[in-house]
Write a protein that holds these residues in place. Sequence first.
Motif, PDB file in Angstrom:
ATOM      1  N   LYS A  85      21.403 -39.026   0.288  1.00 55.56           N
ATOM      2  CA  LYS A  85      20.167 -38.504  -0.306  1.00 55.56           C
ATOM      3  C   LYS A  85      19.692 -37.294   0.471  1.00 55.56           C
ATOM      4  O   LYS A  85      19.797 -37.273   1.703  1.00 55.56           O
ATOM      5  CB  LYS A  85      19.075 -39.585  -0.185  1.00 55.56           C
ATOM      6  N   THR A  86      19.167 -36.305  -0.225  1.00 62.71           N
ATOM      7  CA  THR A  86      18.573 -35.158   0.449  1.00 62.71           C
ATOM      8  C   THR A  86      17.122 -35.485   0.752  1.00 62.71           C
ATOM      9  O   THR A  86      16.322 -35.667  -0.169  1.00 62.71           O
ATOM     10  CB  THR A  86      18.631 -33.912  -0.466  1.00 62.71           C
ATOM     11  N   ALA A  87      16.795 -35.625   2.005  1.00 59.32           N
ATOM     12  CA  ALA A  87      15.401 -35.930   2.378  1.00 59.32           C
ATOM     13  C   ALA A  87      15.188 -35.628   3.848  1.00 59.32           C
ATOM     14  O   ALA A  87      16.069 -35.873   4.683  1.00 59.32           O
ATOM     15  CB  ALA A  87      15.089 -37.399   2.107  1.00 59.32           C
ATOM     16  N   LEU A  88      14.030 -35.112   4.154  1.00 61.19           N
ATOM     17  CA  LEU A  88      13.665 -34.845   5.543  1.00 61.19           C
ATOM     18  C   LEU A  88      12.924 -36.076   6.083  1.00 61.19           C
ATOM     19  O   LEU A  88      11.894 -36.468   5.535  1.00 61.19           O
ATOM     20  CB  LEU A  88      12.747 -33.622   5.606  1.00 61.19           C
ATOM     21  N   VAL A  89      13.465 -36.659   7.135  1.00 59.26           N
ATOM     22  CA  VAL A  89      12.796 -37.823   7.741  1.00 59.26           C
ATOM     23  C   VAL A  89      11.705 -37.293   8.668  1.00 59.26           C
ATOM     24  O   VAL A  89      11.967 -36.461   9.529  1.00 59.26           O
ATOM     25  CB  VAL A  89      13.807 -38.695   8.516  1.00 59.26           C
ATOM     26  N   THR A  90      10.488 -37.788   8.460  1.00 57.38           N
ATOM     27  CA  THR A  90       9.366 -37.253   9.244  1.00 57.38           C
ATOM     28  C   THR A  90       8.814 -38.264  10.249  1.00 57.38           C
ATOM     29  O   THR A  90       8.070 -37.898  11.150  1.00 57.38           O
ATOM     30  CB  THR A  90       8.220 -36.796   8.325  1.00 57.38           C
ATOM     31  N   ASP A  91       9.159 -39.544  10.067  1.00 58.69           N
ATOM     32  CA  ASP A  91       8.635 -40.552  11.003  1.00 58.69           C
ATOM     33  C   ASP A  91       9.385 -41.867  10.841  1.00 58.69           C
ATOM     34  O   ASP A  91      10.203 -42.015   9.930  1.00 58.69           O
ATOM     35  CB  ASP A  91       7.134 -40.776  10.754  1.00 58.69           C
ATOM     36  N   LEU A  92       9.033 -42.806  11.732  1.00 60.36           N
ATOM     37  CA  LEU A  92       9.632 -44.137  11.667  1.00 60.36           C
ATOM     38  C   LEU A  92       8.628 -45.137  11.098  1.00 60.36           C
ATOM     39  O   LEU A  92       7.414 -44.964  11.268  1.00 60.36           O
ATOM     40  CB  LEU A  92      10.039 -44.592  13.073  1.00 60.36           C
ATOM     41  N   LEU A  93       9.143 -46.180  10.457  1.00 60.98           N
ATOM     42  CA  LEU A  93       8.284 -47.300  10.045  1.00 60.98           C
ATOM     43  C   LEU A  93       8.436 -48.383  11.113  1.00 60.98           C
ATOM     44  O   LEU A  93       9.549 -48.640  11.580  1.00 60.98           O
ATOM     45  CB  LEU A  93       8.765 -47.871   8.704  1.00 60.98           C
ATOM     46  N   TRP A  94       7.334 -49.005  11.478  1.00 61.86           N
ATOM     47  CA  TRP A  94       7.370 -49.984  12.573  1.00 61.86           C
ATOM     48  C   TRP A  94       6.910 -51.351  12.116  1.00 61.86           C
ATOM     49  O   TRP A  94       6.093 -51.477  11.201  1.00 61.86           O
ATOM     50  CB  TRP A  94       6.442 -49.552  13.711  1.00 61.86           C
ATOM     51  N   SER A 102       6.761 -56.645  21.011  1.00 62.25           N
ATOM     52  CA  SER A 102       7.788 -57.024  20.022  1.00 62.25           C
ATOM     53  C   SER A 102       7.960 -55.954  18.941  1.00 62.25           C
ATOM     54  O   SER A 102       8.403 -56.245  17.836  1.00 62.25           O
ATOM     55  CB  SER A 102       7.423 -58.368  19.385  1.00 62.25           C
ATOM     56  N   ALA A 103       7.618 -54.707  19.286  1.00 64.44           N
ATOM     57  CA  ALA A 103       7.751 -53.617  18.306  1.00 64.44           C
ATOM     58  C   ALA A 103       9.206 -53.463  17.874  1.00 64.44           C
ATOM     59  O   ALA A 103      10.127 -53.636  18.679  1.00 64.44           O
ATOM     60  CB  ALA A 103       7.256 -52.317  18.925  1.00 64.44           C
ATOM     61  N   ARG A 104       9.376 -53.139  16.611  1.00 63.58           N
ATOM     62  CA  ARG A 104      10.733 -52.989  16.057  1.00 63.58           C
ATOM     63  C   ARG A 104      10.702 -51.945  14.954  1.00 63.58           C
ATOM     64  O   ARG A 104       9.753 -51.882  14.177  1.00 63.58           O
ATOM     65  CB  ARG A 104      11.160 -54.359  15.528  1.00 63.58           C
ATOM     66  N   VAL A 105      11.731 -51.120  14.916  1.00 66.37           N
ATOM     67  CA  VAL A 105      11.818 -50.108  13.860  1.00 66.37           C
ATOM     68  C   VAL A 105      12.274 -50.803  12.585  1.00 66.37           C
ATOM     69  O   VAL A 105      13.251 -51.542  12.588  1.00 66.37           O
ATOM     70  CB  VAL A 105      12.819 -48.992  14.263  1.00 66.37           C
ATOM     71  N   ARG A 106      11.550 -50.566  11.484  1.00 71.21           N
ATOM     72  CA  ARG A 106      11.961 -51.234  10.241  1.00 71.21           C
ATOM     73  C   ARG A 106      12.307 -50.242   9.134  1.00 71.21           C
ATOM     74  O   ARG A 106      12.484 -50.626   7.983  1.00 71.21           O
ATOM     75  CB  ARG A 106      10.898 -52.232   9.786  1.00 71.21           C
ATOM     76  N   GLY A 107      12.403 -48.960   9.469  1.00 71.90           N
ATOM     77  CA  GLY A 107      12.803 -47.993   8.448  1.00 71.90           C
ATOM     78  C   GLY A 107      12.290 -46.607   8.766  1.00 71.90           C
ATOM     79  O   GLY A 107      11.875 -46.327   9.891  1.00 71.90           O
ATOM     80  N   VAL A 108      12.313 -45.747   7.739  1.00 73.96           N
ATOM     81  CA  VAL A 108      11.910 -44.351   7.961  1.00 73.96           C
ATOM     82  C   VAL A 108      10.957 -43.865   6.878  1.00 73.96           C
ATOM     83  O   VAL A 108      10.933 -44.374   5.765  1.00 73.96           O
ATOM     84  CB  VAL A 108      13.145 -43.405   8.000  1.00 73.96           C
ATOM     85  N   VAL A 109      10.185 -42.844   7.279  1.00 75.81           N
ATOM     86  CA  VAL A 109       9.277 -42.161   6.354  1.00 75.81           C
ATOM     87  C   VAL A 109       9.937 -40.833   6.002  1.00 75.81           C
ATOM     88  O   VAL A 109      10.391 -40.113   6.904  1.00 75.81           O
ATOM     89  CB  VAL A 109       7.930 -41.875   7.056  1.00 75.81           C
ATOM     90  N   THR A 110      10.016 -40.519   4.721  1.00 76.44           N
ATOM     91  CA  THR A 110      10.601 -39.216   4.336  1.00 76.44           C
ATOM     92  C   THR A 110       9.709 -38.563   3.285  1.00 76.44           C
ATOM     93  O   THR A 110       8.846 -39.222   2.696  1.00 76.44           O
ATOM     94  CB  THR A 110      12.017 -39.343   3.717  1.00 76.44           C
ATOM     95  N   ALA A 111       9.992 -37.291   3.073  1.00 78.69           N
ATOM     96  CA  ALA A 111       9.246 -36.563   2.049  1.00 78.69           C
ATOM     97  C   ALA A 111       9.517 -37.174   0.675  1.00 78.69           C
ATOM     98  O   ALA A 111       8.726 -37.009  -0.260  1.00 78.69           O
ATOM     99  CB  ALA A 111       9.651 -35.094   2.087  1.00 78.69           C
ATOM    100  N   LEU A 167      13.375 -35.520  16.233  1.00 76.31           N
ATOM    101  CA  LEU A 167      11.983 -35.936  16.050  1.00 76.31           C
ATOM    102  C   LEU A 167      11.883 -37.457  16.146  1.00 76.31           C
ATOM    103  O   LEU A 167      10.947 -38.008  16.718  1.00 76.31           O
ATOM    104  CB  LEU A 167      11.534 -35.456  14.661  1.00 76.31           C
ATOM    105  N   ILE A 168      12.888 -38.129  15.603  1.00 75.29           N
ATOM    106  CA  ILE A 168      12.881 -39.602  15.576  1.00 75.29           C
ATOM    107  C   ILE A 168      12.987 -40.159  16.993  1.00 75.29           C
ATOM    108  O   ILE A 168      12.255 -41.072  17.376  1.00 75.29           O
ATOM    109  CB  ILE A 168      14.057 -40.102  14.720  1.00 75.29           C
ATOM    110  N   ALA A 169      13.906 -39.593  17.777  1.00 74.05           N
ATOM    111  CA  ALA A 169      14.070 -40.073  19.154  1.00 74.05           C
ATOM    112  C   ALA A 169      12.773 -39.870  19.925  1.00 74.05           C
ATOM    113  O   ALA A 169      12.379 -40.689  20.758  1.00 74.05           O
ATOM    114  CB  ALA A 169      15.221 -39.335  19.827  1.00 74.05           C
TER     115      ALA A 169
END
Length: 467
Positions: free
Chosen positions: A127-136, A143-152, A170-172
Motif C-alpha cells: 500500500k502507498t501510505a506515509l506512516v506518521t505514528d505508532l498505535l499503542w 506494559s506498553a506495546r505497539v499495536r499498529g501504525v497511524v498513516t495518512a 520517525l517510528i524508531a
Amino acid sequence: MAPRYDLIVVGAGPGGTAAAKAAAERKLKVLLLERGRRPGDKQMSGSYLFRTITEEIFPGFEQADFHKGQIRLGGVDFRWMLDNDEKRHGISVAPGADVMRNWMTVYRNETDEWFAEQAVRAGAELKTALVTDLLWENEGTESARVRGVVTAAGDFEAPATIDASGLNSLIAERAGLAKWGVDKVMLGLKYIYRVDGEVLRQRLQTYMDSDGVEVDWGATQMLCGSNPDHFGAHATGMPGRGIVSICFYSALKEMVEARVNIHQRAQWYLTQPTCRRLIEGGEFIYCDFHALAAGDMVGYVPKSYLPGLLLVGDAGGFSQPVDNFGANVALWMGRMAGELCADMKTRNDYSEAMFARYEENWRNSWVGEDNVPEISVFMRDGSLNQVFKTMDDVVSYAFACKWENTSYPSIILGIVPKILPVLPALMEAPHLAKRAAEVGLKKASPLMQLLGMWPGTAPNAPKPKGE
Ligand SMILES: Cc1cc2nc3c(=O)[nH]c(=O)nc-3n(C[C@H](O)[C@H](O)[C@H](O)COP(=O)(O)OP(=O)(O)OC[C@H]3O[C@@H](n4cnc5c(N)ncnc54)[C@H](O)[C@@H]3O)c2cc1C
C-alpha cells in the motif's frame, strides 16, 4: 475498527521487502507500507548489492532484466587528495573478476520495485501510505506495546510491526528507541550526466566479462579530500546505459560547522582530471540527494525491539560501520525479523521474550561482531589520511633510493623515522583488533571449555569472579 494484519512492515526498501517476503512465504497476512509513489521512488539510483544474500532472499535476482547495461568494477581504488594537487595517496585493490562478480551494480529505484513485486507475489499486500505514528496499547506504562501504525490512509493493526523505514526513522524515534542527531547523518548528492556509450567505453577501456557484463577495470577512483569536511566522491560510468553517475558524500555536522554547501564540495571533484575526462562533452541530466549513515560514528541503536516492534536496517542505524554497505545488512536483518514474526504466529507467542530474540540473534551474528563505530572515527579524523601519506612517503623514498643504488638495509634505516610520526594515528586502529580478539575468544570458547581451558572449567579451577 482498523484493518488487522499478522504483520505490518513500514518501508519497501531492501529490509522491508525482505521481511515482508519472508513472512508472507510463511503464510502471514502482511501489509507492506511505502510512502513513495512506488517502491524505489525515493531511492537514489546507483548502488552495489551483494549477490549471494540478495539471490538467497530473492531468487531470480541475478538474472533480472535490470542488470542490463550495468557495469562491474574490477577493483576498488581508494585515494586521498592532498592540497588538491595531483599528488594522491591511496590504496588500490583488484581481487579479480571472480571475486568482484559477487558485487553487483544496480539502480535501487529499479531493484526496490522488483523486490517489492517478489514480496507481493509471495502474498504481501503493498500500500502507498506515509506512516506518521505508532498505535499503542497501555502507552506510557511498563506494559506498553505497539499495536499498529497511524498513516495518512488510516490506521492499521497487527501484533507485530517491523520498522524498515530507513535512516532517521520517525517510528524508531516515536518508539523511544533511537534519536539520531546530525552526527549520524551523511548527505549523499548524486549528479547524473548523459555521455555517449561508445565514448565512455573508450574512456573507461572496459571489457566484456564472460557473463555479458561490462567490466571497468578500476578506472574510477574513490577520492577523499585531505580536509575532513569533504569526505569523499566517486564516479561510475555506465557505457551500456550511456550515463555517468557521480556521487559526493559529506557529513552533515561537518558541513554545518564549516558552513559549506555540498554543491561547493562537488565542484572540487568535478575538476579532478579523471572525473573531468569522464564527463567531458556530456549533458547534465539531474541530481538527487539522500541521507545515509555512512562513516558511522554513533553505532547501532542500543535496543532494537519493543513488545510489538522490531527495527530493521537503517531504521536501527544498522548501516555497516566499517564499509558502509547497509543494503545487505538490511536484507539479512529483514529476513530474520520476518521469520521471527512467523515463528511468533506459529507459537501464538507475542511475548517480550520473543521480540528480544531478534536482538539476541543479530548481536550473536556477523552484524553484532561488526559493530565497531570507532573505526569510522579513524577514517574521518584524518588518521587514515596520515597513514596513506606515510605509506606514500615510504614507497617514494624507497624507490628514489633504489634508483641511486642505496642498499636495502640503508633504505630500511631511512624508513624508520618516517613511520614513527604515524604511530599515534595507528593507536586508534586497535578497536578493530580488540573486537577481532573478542570474537576469536568467543568462537574458541566451546573448544576451550571442552579442553578445560576456559575460566572455571579446569578441574579444581577457581571460579571466575561474579559466579
Ligand atoms: C548515496 C548512497 C549510496 C549507497 N551505496 C550503498 C551501496 O553501494 N551498497 C549498500 O549496501 N548500501 C549503500 N548505501 C546504504 C543503503 O542504501 C542503506 O543502508 C539501505 O538502503 C538500507 O535499507 P533499508 O531497507 O533499511 O532502508 P531504505 O532503503 O532507506 O528504505 C526505507 C524505505 O522506507 C520508506 N519510508 C520511509 N519513511 C516512511 C514512512 N514514514 N512511511 C512509509 N514509508 C516510509 C522509504 O521511502 C524507503 O523506501 C548507500 C546509501 C546512499 C545514500
